[in-house]
Write an enzyme that holds these catalytic residues in place. Structure first.
Site, PDB file in Angstrom:
ATOM      1  N   LYS A   1       8.037  -0.594   9.009  1.00  0.00           N
ATOM      2  CA  LYS A   1       6.703  -0.506   8.381  1.00  0.00           C
ATOM      3  C   LYS A   1       5.931  -1.787   8.692  1.00  0.00           C
ATOM      4  O   LYS A   1       6.474  -2.887   8.549  1.00  0.00           O
ATOM      5  CB  LYS A   1       6.850  -0.309   6.875  1.00  0.00           C
ATOM      6  CG  LYS A   1       5.514  -0.071   6.185  1.00  0.00           C
ATOM      7  CD  LYS A   1       5.698   0.294   4.730  1.00  0.00           C
ATOM      8  CE  LYS A   1       5.809  -0.891   3.815  1.00  0.00           C
ATOM      9  NZ  LYS A   1       4.704  -1.859   3.864  1.00  0.00           N
TER      10      LYS A   1
ATOM     11  N   HIS B   1       2.008  -4.021   8.519  1.00  0.00           N
ATOM     12  CA  HIS B   1       0.638  -4.197   8.015  1.00  0.00           C
ATOM     13  C   HIS B   1      -0.066  -4.913   9.173  1.00  0.00           C
ATOM     14  O   HIS B   1      -0.059  -6.152   9.239  1.00  0.00           O
ATOM     15  CB  HIS B   1       0.613  -5.114   6.784  1.00  0.00           C
ATOM     16  CG  HIS B   1       1.004  -4.449   5.503  1.00  0.00           C
ATOM     17  ND1 HIS B   1       0.268  -3.429   4.941  1.00  0.00           N
ATOM     18  CD2 HIS B   1       2.042  -4.665   4.669  1.00  0.00           C
ATOM     19  CE1 HIS B   1       0.838  -3.047   3.809  1.00  0.00           C
ATOM     20  NE2 HIS B   1       1.917  -3.769   3.620  1.00  0.00           N
TER      21      HIS B   1
ATOM     22  N   LYS C   1      -2.878   2.278   4.129  1.00  0.00           N
ATOM     23  CA  LYS C   1      -3.457   2.693   2.841  1.00  0.00           C
ATOM     24  C   LYS C   1      -4.958   2.945   2.954  1.00  0.00           C
ATOM     25  O   LYS C   1      -5.777   2.317   2.280  1.00  0.00           O
ATOM     26  CB  LYS C   1      -3.197   1.656   1.741  1.00  0.00           C
ATOM     27  CG  LYS C   1      -1.716   1.460   1.420  1.00  0.00           C
ATOM     28  CD  LYS C   1      -1.525   0.585   0.202  1.00  0.00           C
ATOM     29  CE  LYS C   1      -0.080   0.345  -0.149  1.00  0.00           C
ATOM     30  NZ  LYS C   1       0.625  -0.598   0.747  1.00  0.00           N
TER      31      LYS C   1
ATOM     32  N   ASP D   1     -11.125   5.674   2.137  1.00  0.00           N
ATOM     33  CA  ASP D   1     -12.585   5.816   2.256  1.00  0.00           C
ATOM     34  C   ASP D   1     -12.927   7.270   2.586  1.00  0.00           C
ATOM     35  O   ASP D   1     -12.039   8.124   2.670  1.00  0.00           O
ATOM     36  CB  ASP D   1     -13.100   4.834   3.324  1.00  0.00           C
ATOM     37  CG  ASP D   1     -14.489   4.311   3.015  1.00  0.00           C
ATOM     38  OD1 ASP D   1     -15.329   5.111   2.521  1.00  0.00           O
ATOM     39  OD2 ASP D   1     -14.755   3.131   3.257  1.00  0.00           O
ATOM     40  N   ILE D   2     -14.188   7.536   2.819  1.00  0.00           N
ATOM     41  CA  ILE D   2     -14.595   8.909   3.152  1.00  0.00           C
ATOM     42  C   ILE D   2     -14.030   9.289   4.524  1.00  0.00           C
ATOM     43  O   ILE D   2     -13.696   8.418   5.347  1.00  0.00           O
ATOM     44  CB  ILE D   2     -16.128   9.069   3.150  1.00  0.00           C
ATOM     45  CG1 ILE D   2     -16.781   8.123   4.175  1.00  0.00           C
ATOM     46  CG2 ILE D   2     -16.699   8.833   1.749  1.00  0.00           C
ATOM     47  CD1 ILE D   2     -18.229   8.476   4.499  1.00  0.00           C
ATOM     48  N   GLY D   3     -13.942  10.594   4.756  1.00  0.00           N
ATOM     49  CA  GLY D   3     -13.306  11.103   5.973  1.00  0.00           C
ATOM     50  C   GLY D   3     -13.838  10.487   7.263  1.00  0.00           C
ATOM     51  O   GLY D   3     -13.061  10.097   8.139  1.00  0.00           O
ATOM     52  N   ASN D   4     -15.153  10.386   7.388  1.00  0.00           N
ATOM     53  CA  ASN D   4     -15.721   9.868   8.630  1.00  0.00           C
ATOM     54  C   ASN D   4     -15.301   8.421   8.868  1.00  0.00           C
ATOM     55  O   ASN D   4     -14.929   8.040   9.986  1.00  0.00           O
ATOM     56  CB  ASN D   4     -17.248   9.984   8.586  1.00  0.00           C
ATOM     57  CG  ASN D   4     -17.878   9.547   9.896  1.00  0.00           C
ATOM     58  OD1 ASN D   4     -17.567  10.106  10.951  1.00  0.00           O
ATOM     59  ND2 ASN D   4     -18.709   8.514   9.852  1.00  0.00           N
TER      60      ASN D   4
HETATM   61  O1  S5P Z   1       3.550   1.111  -4.270  1.00  0.00           O
HETATM   62  C1  S5P Z   1       3.737   0.453  -3.272  1.00  0.00           C
HETATM   63  C2  S5P Z   1       3.395   0.929  -2.006  1.00  0.00           C
HETATM   64  C3  S5P Z   1       3.696   0.159  -0.895  1.00  0.00           C
HETATM   65  S1  S5P Z   1       3.458   0.877   0.646  1.00  0.00           S
HETATM   66  N1  S5P Z   1       4.350  -0.772  -3.367  1.00  0.00           N
HETATM   67  C4  S5P Z   1       4.632  -1.545  -2.266  1.00  0.00           C
HETATM   68  O2  S5P Z   1       5.217  -2.622  -2.427  1.00  0.00           O
HETATM   69  N2  S5P Z   1       4.262  -1.088  -0.994  1.00  0.00           N
HETATM   70  C5  S5P Z   1       4.495  -1.931   0.200  1.00  0.00           C
HETATM   71  O3  S5P Z   1       5.895  -2.100   0.377  1.00  0.00           O
HETATM   72  C6  S5P Z   1       3.888  -3.312   0.147  1.00  0.00           C
HETATM   73  O4  S5P Z   1       2.597  -3.324   0.702  1.00  0.00           O
HETATM   74  C7  S5P Z   1       4.862  -4.149   0.957  1.00  0.00           C
HETATM   75  O5  S5P Z   1       4.517  -4.092   2.323  1.00  0.00           O
HETATM   76  C8  S5P Z   1       6.199  -3.451   0.771  1.00  0.00           C
HETATM   77  C9  S5P Z   1       7.108  -4.062  -0.273  1.00  0.00           C
HETATM   78  O6  S5P Z   1       7.468  -5.358   0.091  1.00  0.00           O
HETATM   79  P1  S5P Z   1       8.565  -6.214  -0.695  1.00  0.00           P
HETATM   80  O7  S5P Z   1       8.587  -7.523   0.024  1.00  0.00           O
HETATM   81  O8  S5P Z   1       8.132  -6.342  -2.120  1.00  0.00           O
HETATM   82  O9  S5P Z   1       9.872  -5.442  -0.570  1.00  0.00           O
END
Ligand code: S5P
Length: 273
Positions: free
Chosen positions: A64, A66, A97, A100-103
Site C-alpha cells: 500500500k 501514499h 482516499k 470529490d465529485i465524479g468528474n
Molecule cells: O481507517 C483507516 C484507513 C486507512 S487506509 N486507518 C488507517 O490507518 N489507514 C491507513 O493505514 C493509514 O493511512 C496508514 O497508511 C495505514 C496505517 O499505518 P500504521 O503505521 O498505523 O500501521
C-alpha cells in the site's frame, strides 16, 4: 453469534466468486503465497519506499502506497514498483482516499503528477460524495482491470464513518455492482452482506503486535483480533513493520512475523463452524 459464511471459505474458493481481475489476483496471490498481509509503505522518499518493498515483498499479498507523501515521486518510481510487483508477486494499492465529485476524481485518478490509474491495481474512495464518485473512477479504472474499495469504517478514534454511514456505504457498493467495487476498508466484516450473499473483500488497517495506538488517534488490534474475530481478509500494517529498529533484516523478519500471525488467524478461522 455464528460465523459469517464467507469467513469459513478458503481464499482459493473465493476466487471464482469475483469477476474483477484485480480481486481475483489478490485472492490468488493470498492463496499462492500464504499471506493476508499488506504492508503500508509510508516513507517519504522513493529510494526508502523501494527498499522497504524489496525487503517485505515476498511476505505480502499487497503493498500500500501514499504516492503524495513521496518527495521525489516520478513515473520511474511507479515503473519500478510495478516491476517489483510482478517479480515478487503482489498487488499495488494506492491509498488515495478519493473524496470529490465524479468528474474531479476521474482526473485525479488518471492525470496530474501521479497518474495513479497507470500503475495502481487497487485504490480507495470515501463514499461521502455519493455514487458519482464510483462512476467517475470506474470510467478510468474499469477498462484497465483496476479495482476500487470504499471506506466503510476507519481505524481512528472518533471516526464519523459508523452506523448509518457504514450501512449506506455498503448499499452504495451493492448498487454499483461488483465489477469495479470489490470490497471495503472496514474494522470488521459488515454483517449486512449476509443478506446479499456476495463476497466482498474486507481490508483492515490499524494492526499492530506491539503498540495499542499512537498519539494521533490511531488504534491497533492484533492480526488474531482482526482476521479471527472480526472476519477481515487483509491486515494492513505500516509502522509496525517498516518502523521496526534493527535494519534491513529486522524489517524483513517482522514482515514474516506478521505474515505468519495473519495466516495462523485465517487457518484457525476456517476451522470454526
Ligand atoms: O481507517 C483507516 C484507513 C486507512 S487506509 N486507518 C488507517 O490507518 N489507514 C491507513 O493505514 C493509514 O493511512 C496508514 O497508511 C495505514 C496505517 O499505518 P500504521 O503505521 O498505523 O500501521
Amino acid at each position: 453469534m455464528s460465523p459469517h459464511p464467507t469467513t469459513l471459505l478458503p481464499y482459493s474458493e473465493r476466487i471464482q466468486l469475483h469477476t474483477n481481475p484485480t480481486a481475483k489476483r489478490i485472492l490468488e496471490i493470498m492463496d499462492r503465497k500464504k499471506t493476508n498481509l499488506a504492508v503500508s509503505v509510508d516513507v517519504t522518499t522513493a529510494e526508502e519506499a523501494l527498499e522497504v518493498v524489496r525487503r517485505v515483498g515476498e511476505s505480502v499479498c499487497m503493498v500500500k502506497t501514499h504516492c503524495d507523501i513521496i518527495e521525489d515521486f516520478t513515473l520511474a518510481f511507479s515503473e519500478e514498483l510495478v516491476k517489483l510487483s510482478k517479480e515478487l508477486d503482489f498487488v499495488i494499492f494506492e491509498d488515495r482516499k478519493f473524496a470529490d465529485i465524479g468528474n474531479t476524481v476521474s482526473l485525479q485518478y488518471s492525470s496530474g503528477v501521479h497518474k495513479i490509474s497507470s500503475w495502481a491495481d487497487l485504490t480507495n474512495a470515501h463514499s461521502v460524495p455519493g455514487p458519482g464518485i464510483i462512476k467517475g473512477l470506474s470510467t478510468v479504472g474499469q477498462p484497465l482491470g483496476r479495482a476500487l474499495i470504499l471506506l466503510a469504517e476507519m481505524s481512528s478514534s472518533g471516526s464519523l464513518a459508523v452506523d448509518g454511514y457504514t450501512k449506506q456505504t455498503f448499499q452504495m457498493a451493492k448498487d454499483a455492482g461488483r465489477e469495479f467495487v470489490v470490497g471495503f476498508i472496514a474494522q470488521s466484516r459488515i454483517d449486512t452482506d449476509i443478506s446479499d450473499g456476495e463476497d466482498w473483500l474486507i481490508l483492515s488497517p490499524g494492526v499492530g503486535l506491539a503498540a495499542k495506538g499512537d498519539s494521533l488517534g490511531q488504534q491497533y488490534r492484533t492480526p488474531k483480533e482482526v482476521v479471527g474475530d472480526a472476519g477481515a481478509d487483509v491486515i494492513i500494517v505500516g509502522r509496525g513493520i517498516y518502523g521496526i529498529k534493527g535494519g534491513e533484516q529486522a524489517v524483513k523478519d517482522e514482515a514474516e512475523r506478521y505474515r505468519k500471525e495473519g495466516w495462523k488467524a485465517y487457518e484457525e478461522r476456517l476451522q470454526r463452524q
